[in-house]
Scaffold this motif. Structure first.
Motif, PDB file in Angstrom:
ATOM      1  N   ARG A  12      12.681  30.199  31.225  1.00 17.97           N
ATOM      2  CA  ARG A  12      11.729  31.209  31.276  1.00 17.97           C
ATOM      3  C   ARG A  12      12.171  32.512  31.884  1.00 17.97           C
ATOM      4  O   ARG A  12      12.936  32.647  32.847  1.00 17.97           O
ATOM      5  CB  ARG A  12      10.720  30.853  32.294  1.00 17.97           C
ATOM      6  CG  ARG A  12       9.862  29.475  32.052  1.00 17.97           C
ATOM      7  CD  ARG A  12       8.737  29.338  33.149  1.00 17.97           C
ATOM      8  NE  ARG A  12       9.143  29.305  34.512  1.00 17.97           N
ATOM      9  CZ  ARG A  12       8.045  28.733  35.176  1.00 17.97           C
ATOM     10  NH1 ARG A  12       6.671  28.791  34.868  1.00 17.97           N
ATOM     11  NH2 ARG A  12       8.430  28.524  36.370  1.00 17.97           N
ATOM     12  N   GLY A  15       8.326  34.820  35.102  1.00 18.85           N
ATOM     13  CA  GLY A  15       7.813  33.828  36.074  1.00 18.85           C
ATOM     14  C   GLY A  15       8.676  32.671  36.338  1.00 18.85           C
ATOM     15  O   GLY A  15       8.173  31.563  37.138  1.00 18.85           O
ATOM     16  N   SER A  16       9.742  32.819  36.523  1.00 19.46           N
ATOM     17  CA  SER A  16      10.837  31.754  36.729  1.00 19.46           C
ATOM     18  C   SER A  16      11.168  31.840  38.332  1.00 19.46           C
ATOM     19  O   SER A  16      11.195  32.985  38.701  1.00 19.46           O
ATOM     20  CB  SER A  16      12.131  31.910  35.895  1.00 19.46           C
ATOM     21  OG  SER A  16      13.320  31.486  36.809  1.00 19.46           O
ATOM     22  N   ILE A  17      10.974  30.879  38.697  1.00 22.68           N
ATOM     23  CA  ILE A  17      11.161  30.814  40.327  1.00 22.68           C
ATOM     24  C   ILE A  17      12.607  30.915  40.877  1.00 22.68           C
ATOM     25  O   ILE A  17      12.902  31.723  41.316  1.00 22.68           O
ATOM     26  CB  ILE A  17      10.529  29.445  41.092  1.00 22.68           C
ATOM     27  CG1 ILE A  17       9.005  29.614  40.907  1.00 22.68           C
ATOM     28  CG2 ILE A  17      10.775  29.389  42.575  1.00 22.68           C
ATOM     29  CD1 ILE A  17       8.336  28.515  41.007  1.00 22.68           C
ATOM     30  N   SER A  18      13.556  30.243  39.981  1.00 19.95           N
ATOM     31  CA  SER A  18      14.836  29.932  40.244  1.00 19.95           C
ATOM     32  C   SER A  18      15.322  31.601  40.060  1.00 19.95           C
ATOM     33  O   SER A  18      16.310  32.037  40.713  1.00 19.95           O
ATOM     34  CB  SER A  18      15.774  28.986  39.511  1.00 19.95           C
ATOM     35  OG  SER A  18      15.498  29.266  37.985  1.00 19.95           O
ATOM     36  N   ARG A  19      15.133  32.236  38.945  1.00 14.24           N
ATOM     37  CA  ARG A  19      15.390  33.517  38.616  1.00 14.24           C
ATOM     38  C   ARG A  19      14.908  34.446  39.801  1.00 14.24           C
ATOM     39  O   ARG A  19      15.714  35.422  40.146  1.00 14.24           O
ATOM     40  CB  ARG A  19      14.880  34.248  37.440  1.00 14.24           C
ATOM     41  CG  ARG A  19      15.669  33.532  36.079  1.00 14.24           C
ATOM     42  CD  ARG A  19      14.976  34.158  35.031  1.00 14.24           C
ATOM     43  NE  ARG A  19      15.298  33.527  33.639  1.00 14.24           N
ATOM     44  CZ  ARG A  19      16.292  33.901  32.956  1.00 14.24           C
ATOM     45  NH1 ARG A  19      16.818  35.210  33.011  1.00 14.24           N
ATOM     46  NH2 ARG A  19      16.779  33.342  31.809  1.00 14.24           N
ATOM     47  N   LEU A  96      15.605  22.319  37.298  1.00 12.67           N
ATOM     48  CA  LEU A  96      15.832  20.933  37.301  1.00 12.67           C
ATOM     49  C   LEU A  96      15.114  20.696  35.778  1.00 12.67           C
ATOM     50  O   LEU A  96      13.788  20.856  35.892  1.00 12.67           O
ATOM     51  CB  LEU A  96      15.342  20.288  38.258  1.00 12.67           C
ATOM     52  CG  LEU A  96      15.560  18.697  38.129  1.00 12.67           C
ATOM     53  CD1 LEU A  96      16.918  18.196  38.387  1.00 12.67           C
ATOM     54  CD2 LEU A  96      14.925  17.544  39.070  1.00 12.67           C
ATOM     55  N   TYR A  97      15.504  20.141  34.866  1.00 11.21           N
ATOM     56  CA  TYR A  97      15.002  19.701  33.553  1.00 11.21           C
ATOM     57  C   TYR A  97      15.136  18.311  33.408  1.00 11.21           C
ATOM     58  O   TYR A  97      16.472  17.956  33.053  1.00 11.21           O
ATOM     59  CB  TYR A  97      15.529  20.650  32.294  1.00 11.21           C
ATOM     60  CG  TYR A  97      14.806  22.024  32.399  1.00 11.21           C
ATOM     61  CD1 TYR A  97      13.860  22.503  32.711  1.00 11.21           C
ATOM     62  CD2 TYR A  97      15.558  22.930  31.503  1.00 11.21           C
ATOM     63  CE1 TYR A  97      13.436  23.838  32.803  1.00 11.21           C
ATOM     64  CE2 TYR A  97      14.948  24.161  31.172  1.00 11.21           C
ATOM     65  CZ  TYR A  97      14.086  24.606  32.105  1.00 11.21           C
ATOM     66  OH  TYR A  97      13.652  25.848  31.808  1.00 11.21           O
ATOM     67  N   ASN A  98      14.451  17.697  33.488  1.00 11.65           N
ATOM     68  CA  ASN A  98      14.283  16.052  32.905  1.00 11.65           C
ATOM     69  C   ASN A  98      15.442  15.288  33.763  1.00 11.65           C
ATOM     70  O   ASN A  98      16.562  15.041  33.142  1.00 11.65           O
ATOM     71  CB  ASN A  98      14.600  15.858  31.676  1.00 11.65           C
ATOM     72  CG  ASN A  98      13.308  16.336  30.697  1.00 11.65           C
ATOM     73  OD1 ASN A  98      12.207  16.223  31.286  1.00 11.65           O
ATOM     74  ND2 ASN A  98      13.348  17.067  29.743  1.00 11.65           N
ATOM     75  N   LEU A  99      15.566  15.486  34.918  1.00 10.95           N
ATOM     76  CA  LEU A  99      16.582  14.894  35.806  1.00 10.95           C
ATOM     77  C   LEU A  99      17.936  15.543  36.067  1.00 10.95           C
ATOM     78  O   LEU A  99      18.437  15.103  37.051  1.00 10.95           O
ATOM     79  CB  LEU A  99      16.569  13.391  35.464  1.00 10.95           C
ATOM     80  CG  LEU A  99      15.349  12.566  35.601  1.00 10.95           C
ATOM     81  CD1 LEU A  99      15.703  11.055  35.023  1.00 10.95           C
ATOM     82  CD2 LEU A  99      14.485  12.722  36.892  1.00 10.95           C
ATOM     83  N   ALA A 140      15.488  25.099  41.202  1.00  7.48           N
ATOM     84  CA  ALA A 140      14.216  24.787  41.359  1.00  7.48           C
ATOM     85  C   ALA A 140      13.771  23.570  40.652  1.00  7.48           C
ATOM     86  O   ALA A 140      14.417  23.129  39.744  1.00  7.48           O
ATOM     87  CB  ALA A 140      13.592  26.033  40.806  1.00  7.48           C
ATOM     88  N   ARG A 141      12.788  22.850  41.338  1.00  8.76           N
ATOM     89  CA  ARG A 141      12.360  21.735  40.717  1.00  8.76           C
ATOM     90  C   ARG A 141      10.824  21.595  40.997  1.00  8.76           C
ATOM     91  O   ARG A 141      10.565  22.068  42.049  1.00  8.76           O
ATOM     92  CB  ARG A 141      13.027  20.537  41.220  1.00  8.76           C
ATOM     93  CG  ARG A 141      12.598  20.309  42.684  1.00  8.76           C
ATOM     94  CD  ARG A 141      13.318  18.973  43.273  1.00  8.76           C
ATOM     95  NE  ARG A 141      14.578  18.768  43.012  1.00  8.76           N
ATOM     96  CZ  ARG A 141      15.572  17.729  43.051  1.00  8.76           C
ATOM     97  NH1 ARG A 141      14.725  16.603  43.001  1.00  8.76           N
ATOM     98  NH2 ARG A 141      16.514  17.700  43.088  1.00  8.76           N
ATOM     99  N   GLY A 142      10.080  20.849  40.102  1.00  2.58           N
ATOM    100  CA  GLY A 142       8.622  20.629  40.123  1.00  2.58           C
ATOM    101  C   GLY A 142       8.367  19.630  41.254  1.00  2.58           C
ATOM    102  O   GLY A 142       7.458  19.961  42.368  1.00  2.58           O
ATOM    103  N   GLY A 143       9.193  18.620  41.435  1.00  2.00           N
ATOM    104  CA  GLY A 143       8.852  17.715  42.398  1.00  2.00           C
ATOM    105  C   GLY A 143       9.746  17.728  43.617  1.00  2.00           C
ATOM    106  O   GLY A 143      10.190  18.744  44.061  1.00  2.00           O
ATOM    107  N   MET A 178       7.806  22.989  43.548  1.00  2.00           N
ATOM    108  CA  MET A 178       7.452  24.223  42.943  1.00  2.00           C
ATOM    109  C   MET A 178       6.172  24.017  42.095  1.00  2.00           C
ATOM    110  O   MET A 178       5.605  24.873  41.829  1.00  2.00           O
ATOM    111  CB  MET A 178       8.473  24.626  42.012  1.00  2.00           C
ATOM    112  CG  MET A 178       9.675  25.480  42.754  1.00  2.00           C
ATOM    113  SD  MET A 178       9.111  26.532  43.989  1.00  2.00           S
ATOM    114  CE  MET A 178       9.378  25.683  45.620  1.00  2.00           C
TER     115      MET A 178
END
Ligand SMILES: Cc1cc2nc3c(=O)[nH]c(=O)nc-3n(C[C@H](O)[C@H](O)[C@H](O)COP(=O)(O)O)c2cc1C
Length: 340
Positions: A12, A15-19, A96-99, A140-143, A178
């Motif tokens: 992204r 709207g990217s949080i890590s960025r 984090l994408y898919n672990l 950044a990760r969702g969980g 996140m």
């Protein structure tokens, strides 16, 4: 002139949080390094291709005669390595994408991890060659992270890759939860910014007795900052990574804690039961003798015990022994006493 190489991996670009947290780091870095140069490698806008057979063949071929043009398969890799080698500090922002880490970031590393350029084989062992660099990683990760879970793969992989090429001074700023509600996301982002502020805070310089080089002072200063950051994050593993294998923790009225395993368990237990609202050190004097350095100073801690309202604050005197190891300076003895 100092150089910061910023590598952004979120797909992204809006709207990217890590960025956005990396943007904050970049502002702080620029303030601390006036005249410094920031180089941005945006892996979403300009993805690095996956390795192909031609590139691997070029990696494995004997080096071309000096002065001649590099083989085509090495052009991109050479350019990326030159860029990486010219940097003093790396700032990596990655979701984090898919672990694990995004494949774009892995593809980037596949091009820069190269024999005799970023690592070498010495007497059957791999040795990283970029040892003068340090890195900050914003993830950044969702969980929500669980300490021993497989979803730690990204951090572990990034640390392992960076260490492999010689970058062992790594600060981690991790944003989890996140995909939670707006209020907790904002709180976590504010905490990440505070962690970044802390990285750039210049702690008071102690009186130095004995032969300390600039590098020694910088490393020990970095250890103090990393210790404070790990304690405030409640990150027992990061704290243990700053210590020697035979670390001794001496707290009056408690049994001596000896060895890294016991230390890790003890700190993890402490961080489960309490969180540190602040941890500030004022080193007063440090004296070096050979590979040991003894430091005395004062520290102020404010902690919140689980389940209890309010903050418990204490002022302490501390005595720390640092030891210079093959990996650099580490804490070897940590001792503190309450002043009041
Ligand atoms: C393709 C994809 C895979 C994801 N996988 C995970 C995951 O395995 N675990 C997790 O906690 N969050 C996962 N997430 C959530 C992201 O880590 C989270 O939204 C993060 O804030 C994204 O970073 P960014 O805001 O910088 O883009 C995933 C998101 C995407 C788009």
């Amino acid at each position: 002139m100092k150089r910061l190489l910023r590598i952004d991996a979120s797909a992204r670009t809006q709207g990217s949080i890590s960025r956005s947290v990396a943007d904050y780091f970049q502002v702080r870095w620029t303030e601390s390094n006036p005249g410094g140069r920031v180089i941005v490698r945006d892996l979403a806008r300009y993805p690095v291709p996956h390795l192909d057979a031609a590139t691997i063949a070029a990696f494995l071929a004997p080096p071309p005669p000096s002065g001649g043009p590099p083989p085509e398969g090495l052009v991109l890799s050479d350019a990326l390595i030159d860029e990486l080698s010219s940097a003093d500090h790396l700032l990596i922002s990655s979701p984090l994408y898919n672990l694990t880490l995004p494949s774009t970031l892995k593809a980037y590393f596949d091009h820069v991890i190269r024999n005799d350029r970023t690592f070498a084989q010495v007497e059957g062992r791999y040795v990283g060659l970029l040892t003068s660099k340090s890195a900050s990683v914003v993830t950044a990760r969702g969980g929500v992270a669980s300490p021993a879970a497989e979803d730690e793969l990204q951090t572990r992989t990034l640390r392992a890759i960076l260490a492999f090429i010689g970058v062992t001074k790594v600060d981690l700023i991790s944003l989890d939860g996140m995909s939670g509600d707006e209020a907790s996301r904002s709180r976590r982002i504010a905490r990440a910014r505070a962690e970044i502020d802390h990285l750039f805070a210049s702690p008071g310089e102690p009186v130095c007795l004995g032969p300390f080089t600039e590098e020694d002072r910088r490393e020990i200063g970095g250890l103090r900052a990393a210790q404070a950051a790990a304690i405030q994050r409640g990150d027992a593993e990061a704290y243990a990574a700053l210590c020697t294998d035979d670390i001794q923790l001496l707290i009056p009225g408690h049994e001596v804690v000896s060895g890294l395993e016991r230390f890790l368990a003890c700190e993890a237990e402490l961080f489960r039961s309490a969180s540190f609202a602040s941890f500030r050190k004022t080193p007063e004097r440090i004296e070096r003798s050979g590979d040991l350095a003894v430091e005395v100073g004062r520290q102020e801690v404010a902690m919140r015990r689980g389940g209890t309202a309010g903050v418990f604050a204490a002022r302490q005197k501390y005595t720390h022994v640092f030891r210079r190891t093959a990996q650099g300076w580490r804490f070897a003895v940590l001792m503190s006493n309450a002043i009041e």
